[in-house]
Design a protein around this motif. Structure first.
Motif, PDB file in Angstrom:
ATOM      1  N   VAL A 370      25.341 -39.188  58.653  1.00 23.34           N
ATOM      2  CA  VAL A 370      24.690 -39.102  59.964  1.00 23.34           C
ATOM      3  C   VAL A 370      24.000 -37.746  60.112  1.00 23.34           C
ATOM      4  O   VAL A 370      22.862 -37.655  60.596  1.00 23.34           O
ATOM      5  N   ILE A 371      24.693 -36.689  59.671  1.00 19.62           N
ATOM      6  CA  ILE A 371      24.096 -35.347  59.725  1.00 19.62           C
ATOM      7  C   ILE A 371      22.845 -35.299  58.857  1.00 19.62           C
ATOM      8  O   ILE A 371      21.806 -34.748  59.247  1.00 19.62           O
ATOM      9  N   GLY A 372      22.918 -35.904  57.673  1.00 16.33           N
ATOM     10  CA  GLY A 372      21.751 -35.940  56.791  1.00 16.33           C
ATOM     11  C   GLY A 372      20.598 -36.726  57.388  1.00 16.33           C
ATOM     12  O   GLY A 372      19.434 -36.326  57.272  1.00 16.33           O
ATOM     13  N   LEU A 373      20.918 -37.856  58.037  1.00 20.57           N
ATOM     14  CA  LEU A 373      19.880 -38.674  58.656  1.00 20.57           C
ATOM     15  C   LEU A 373      19.115 -37.884  59.709  1.00 20.57           C
ATOM     16  O   LEU A 373      17.876 -37.886  59.734  1.00 20.57           O
ATOM     17  N   PHE A 374      19.854 -37.183  60.562  1.00 14.30           N
ATOM     18  CA  PHE A 374      19.189 -36.437  61.636  1.00 14.30           C
ATOM     19  C   PHE A 374      18.500 -35.180  61.115  1.00 14.30           C
ATOM     20  O   PHE A 374      17.329 -34.929  61.421  1.00 14.30           O
ATOM     21  N   ASN A 375      19.218 -34.369  60.331  1.00 14.47           N
ATOM     22  CA  ASN A 375      18.652 -33.091  59.885  1.00 14.47           C
ATOM     23  C   ASN A 375      17.552 -33.273  58.840  1.00 14.47           C
ATOM     24  O   ASN A 375      16.464 -32.688  58.963  1.00 14.47           O
ATOM     25  N   ASP A 376      17.836 -34.075  57.799  1.00 15.12           N
ATOM     26  CA  ASP A 376      16.889 -34.210  56.694  1.00 15.12           C
ATOM     27  C   ASP A 376      15.877 -35.323  56.919  1.00 15.12           C
ATOM     28  O   ASP A 376      14.810 -35.325  56.298  1.00 15.12           O
ATOM     29  N   GLY A 377      16.211 -36.262  57.804  1.00 15.21           N
ATOM     30  CA  GLY A 377      15.308 -37.374  58.061  1.00 15.21           C
ATOM     31  C   GLY A 377      14.513 -37.209  59.337  1.00 15.21           C
ATOM     32  O   GLY A 377      13.339 -36.852  59.318  1.00 15.21           O
ATOM     33  N   ILE A 378      15.172 -37.419  60.468  1.00 18.69           N
ATOM     34  CA  ILE A 378      14.471 -37.440  61.760  1.00 18.69           C
ATOM     35  C   ILE A 378      13.906 -36.074  62.124  1.00 18.69           C
ATOM     36  O   ILE A 378      12.703 -35.931  62.394  1.00 18.69           O
ATOM     37  N   PHE A 379      14.770 -35.050  62.141  1.00 18.57           N
ATOM     38  CA  PHE A 379      14.317 -33.723  62.595  1.00 18.57           C
ATOM     39  C   PHE A 379      13.292 -33.115  61.637  1.00 18.57           C
ATOM     40  O   PHE A 379      12.292 -32.520  62.075  1.00 18.57           O
ATOM     41  N   ALA A 380      13.531 -33.249  60.325  1.00 16.56           N
ATOM     42  CA  ALA A 380      12.586 -32.683  59.351  1.00 16.56           C
ATOM     43  C   ALA A 380      11.237 -33.392  59.438  1.00 16.56           C
ATOM     44  O   ALA A 380      10.179 -32.750  59.417  1.00 16.56           O
ATOM     45  N   GLY A 381      11.278 -34.727  59.549  1.00 17.59           N
ATOM     46  CA  GLY A 381      10.028 -35.474  59.631  1.00 17.59           C
ATOM     47  C   GLY A 381       9.239 -35.178  60.886  1.00 17.59           C
ATOM     48  O   GLY A 381       8.037 -34.919  60.837  1.00 17.59           O
ATOM     49  N   LEU A 382       9.917 -35.203  62.041  1.00 20.22           N
ATOM     50  CA  LEU A 382       9.235 -34.918  63.303  1.00 20.22           C
ATOM     51  C   LEU A 382       8.748 -33.472  63.355  1.00 20.22           C
ATOM     52  O   LEU A 382       7.640 -33.190  63.813  1.00 20.22           O
ATOM     53  N   GLY A 383       9.590 -32.556  62.893  1.00 17.53           N
ATOM     54  CA  GLY A 383       9.182 -31.147  62.900  1.00 17.53           C
ATOM     55  C   GLY A 383       7.971 -30.908  62.028  1.00 17.53           C
ATOM     56  O   GLY A 383       7.092 -30.098  62.360  1.00 17.53           O
ATOM     57  N   GLY A 384       7.904 -31.651  60.905  1.00 17.44           N
ATOM     58  CA  GLY A 384       6.789 -31.479  59.995  1.00 17.44           C
ATOM     59  C   GLY A 384       5.450 -31.883  60.587  1.00 17.44           C
ATOM     60  O   GLY A 384       4.412 -31.368  60.176  1.00 17.44           O
ATOM     61  N   ILE A 385       5.470 -32.812  61.584  1.00 14.41           N
ATOM     62  CA  ILE A 385       4.203 -33.254  62.172  1.00 14.41           C
ATOM     63  C   ILE A 385       3.961 -32.650  63.549  1.00 14.41           C
ATOM     64  O   ILE A 385       2.826 -32.348  63.922  1.00 14.41           O
TER      65      ILE A 385
END
Length: 754
Positions: A370-385
């Motif tokens: 769950v931590i990986g999903l949010f930090n490496d998936g959702i937050f990283a992806g949204l932050g990148g755009i």
């Protein structure tokens, strides 16, 4: 709620008036069955709210374009309580031509004399009271740009809309009065509403009317057999147009009193002597374009870092505080451009927010996946755009200033002669330049092109004009080339990619015009509006519309994509969590990696070169996905491979790692990275653009257009990679190009003889 329609010529200030009246209440959709923009808003300042519909800009109510058909059908079928006709008072005669047609419809009409501020600045005057008396409808002086006279306009319109109005025609009393009267009586007998308007259109040989009233056409045809004007012969269409202009010249034009004695050049005329000059017009445009990109992308804005050895923030030994981080957004040995400052500020905001949220999730005792999903998936992806949104909007703001000021119309004018040599008219440049903002409205705008071949060619090259969604790819990869490969300058690389897109567009048009889209070039006639300062309010509305568009995509398509990419990069085909090298995404990327080898970012990049392949493919859904994909994958790769100090992703780290993995210097990878940019700049645009293109093109043409995009991007990227890697291959490329041109010329010559 009352419903009013805004009708007027292009460049009459109609959109400015609409924005001033409706403000934040405006929303944009599509007209039923077509993809022309439908703008609707609400005016709230009067005693009762009024819904305002902004109809497309038109010159007449004849069915020459889809915009004219839409405007005409809306007034006739939807029956708004009032039509507000916006008239550019500085071009009175031309604008009143449309007015004389609207007045033939049984609908309350109010004339808004716009651009009064410009008229008064020229020292000219108009007797609006007398004009109102002669037109028989209310006439109000306004300045939509300065928001002057708008309350009076709406008050008069609301009051006038409460009473019915019968249409009148300026053709009454002329040579065609008898015929129009007979046709009108016949239509009234058939129960047709707006009989006067339909009668006039039937006399004009209007295609729509002839299909709607075939039984009445014979009456008109019989009359035409006996009709013979001394000037126009049997050409009644020309006679009607001439009668309208004669009436306008005799009764309305004299009410506009010009103060100028003799010929006097306006400021716009003087500016055009330079900006539209055949020798310096295009160089000036290229300089302006470079200035826009420098303001948006440069990390050495004033070049002070190159002139003076300025200290970096690290060398100043400043404490690690929020204010130090804020200073780093503006300066770090160099002064950043406004666009880069906006990017840095947004990145600081998003990284701080997502870091806090990530820590909060960990503190709640969430499992590692769950931590990986949010930090490496959702937050990283949204932050990148999300970090790029202010920079994208800033770029679009600068382009909007050029459009609203009237300069872009001049660019189309000066490029017409050049474009004709390549196979299209200067009119095609308008939708092309819109492609710098977004390909969807740019493709929709191609319907203003009369020639089908020109429309196809223009629509196909629009994706080569780098849209706002591709800006993150340019900025991130160009910056990575500089920092990791030690090559070039970020804003020069970015500018070069824009210029390359223009070059690819021109070459593509030449090839299409010489092969699949051969034909004559349509004539180009356009009006050059006077230069004026853009409205701050309108610019802010445009900025908000663009920002809203990207934010919506970030939290829908891109959010879904980043979650999917994270899942595919963390799970294997057995649906169990695994290392990224054994993931579903890695296997797909590795399978497709050899296809991209000629482009430079395929098999030669080794074990993790598939990351660039996957990023390019996900960009076909939405171009923002390219950087979002990098950000998501980097979260996974970074945990096991990169281990940067802050754990965040940078494209530069991926380049360095790949260089280390295949045992080469990072510098040697810059041609491949340039090729990667070129491929994403020229390949199939986002799904929304593909859907729009399919709707605009004739049946069976869309599949060839998609194939054209794939082949063009593949060949262009391959050529760029080869030439940048081995300079001598440029001679081979030139030789093949010359040989191909000779073969095409010989083939066309033989085909012409046959």
């Amino acid at each position: 709620m009352r419903k009013f329609a805004l009708v007027g010529n292009p460049n009459s200030g109609k959109t400015t008036l609409f924005n001033s009246l409706t403000g934040s209440t405006a929303h944009v959709g599509n007209w039923p069955g077509v993809t022309v923009d439908k703008k609707v808003g609400v005016y709230k300042k009067a005693s009762e709210q009024v819904e305002i519909v902004d109809l497309p800009g038109i010159y007449s109510l004849s069915p020459y374009t889809s915009e004219e058909v839409i405007s005409r059908n809306y007034i006739l079928d939807e029956k708004p309580e009032c039509v507000i006709n916006i008239v550019d008072v500085t071009n009175l005669e031309r604008n009143l031509y449309l007015t004389t047609q609207i007045m033939e419809i049984d609908v309350p009409v109010v004339v808004a004399l716009n651009m009064m501020d410009m008229l008064e600045r020229q020292g000219d005057k108009i007797d609006e009271k007398q004009l109102e008396k002669r037109l028989g409808v209310p006439v109000i002086k306004i300045s939509a740009f300065k928001s002057e006279g708008l309350d009076e306009l709406m008050d008069r319109a609301i009051e006038f809309s409460k009473n019915d109005r019968k249409g009148v025609s300026v053709l009454e009393g002329g040579e065609l009065e008898h015929l129009i009267g007979d046709v009108r009586i016949a239509l009234e007998g058939q129960g047709v509403d707006n009989s006067l308007f339909h009668a006039v259109k039937l006399v004009e040989n209007d295609e729509i009317e002839m299909q709607m009233h075939p039984q009445t056409v014979k009456m008109v045809d019989d009359f035409k057999k006996t009709f013979d004007s001394e000037v126009f012969g049997s050409d009644i269409d020309a006679l009607v147009a001439d009668a309208r202009y004669k009436h306008i010249s005799k009764y309305y034009s004299p009410l506009l009193v010009r103060s100028n004695k003799g010929i006097k050049f306006s400021k716009s005329d003087k500016a055009d002597r330079v900006l539209t000059n055949k020798w310096v017009g295009i160089p000036i445009f290229l300089v302006i374009l470079f200035g826009i990109f420098h303001l948006t992308f440069s990390e050495n804005f004033l070049w002070l870092g190159s002139i003076f050895n300025l200290p970096t923030i690290e060398s100043l030994n400043l404490p690690d505080t929020f204010w130090t981080s804020l200073l780093a957004c503006v300066y770090d040995g160099v002064i950043y451009s406004p666009g880069v400052i906006l990017f840095n500020l947004m990145e600081l905001l998003t990284s701080t927010l997502f870091e806090y949220l990530g820590g909060l999730i960990e503190s709640l005792g969430a499992s590692s996946w769950v931590i990986g999903l949010f930090n490496d998936g959702i937050f990283a992806g949204l932050g990148g755009i999300l970090s790029f949104i202010p920079q994208i909007v800033f770029l679009l703001l600068l382009i909007s200033i050029l459009e609203d000021s009237g300069y872009m119309a001049r660019v189309a004018f000066i490029l017409d002669k050049l474009f004709r040599k390549f196979g299209v008219s200067g009119r095609a440049f308008i939708p092309m330049i819109m492609g710098f903002g977004c390909s969807v409205p740019a493709m929709i705008n191609t319907r203003t092109l009369a020639d089908d071949r020109e429309k196809i060619m223009t629509l196909r090259v629009i994706p080569f004009f780098t849209c706002g969604a591709k800006v993150p790819i340019l900025v991130a990869v160009a910056g990575a080339i500089v920092s990791a490969c030690g090559f070039g300058n970020a804003d020069i690389i970015t500018y070069s990619m824009y210029v390359l897109g223009l070059a690819v567009a021109v070459i593509s048009i030449i090839l299409m015009r010489s092969t699949t889209q051969k034909g004559e070039i349509a004539p180009f006639i356009m009006e050059l509006p006077a230069y004026h300062a853009p409205s701050f309010k309108n610019l802010m509305i445009h900025m908000w519309d663009k920002a809203k568009h990207y934010i919506e995509k970030a939290f829908t398509i891109i959010l879904f994509s980043t979650i999917l990419i994270w899942f595919l990069s963390n799970f294997g085909w057995d649906w169990k969590m695994c290392e990224i090298d054994s993931s579903i995404l890695a296997s797909i990327g590795k399978f497709m990696q050899p296809i991209f080898t000629p482009l430079g970012f395929g098999s030669q990049l080794g074990t993790y070169g598939w990351v660039f392949v996957v990023a390019a493919i996900t960009g076909l859904i939405a171009k923002e996905n390219v950087i979002a994909t990098f950000a998501t994958l980097a979260g996974c790769i970074g945990a096991t491979l990169i281990a940067t100090e802050d754990g965040a992703f940078e494209v530069a780290e991926i380049i360095r790692y790949i260089a280390s993995d295949i045992n080469v210097s990072a510098y040697s990878l810059w041609p491949a990275m340039i090729s990667f940019i070129v491929f994403n700049m020229t390949t199939i645009p986002c799904f929304a653009s593909v859907a729009t293109a399919r709707g605009e093109l004739k049946k069976g043409t869309a599949k060839w257009t998609i194939l054209f995009w794939v082949l063009t991007s593949y060949m262009t990227s391959t050529i760029v990679y080869l030439v940048l890697s081995w300079w001598w291959t440029s001679f081979i490329v030139i030789g093949i190009a010359i040989l191909s041109a000779i073969c095409i010329k010989i083939h066309n010559k033989r085909a012409k003889v046959k």
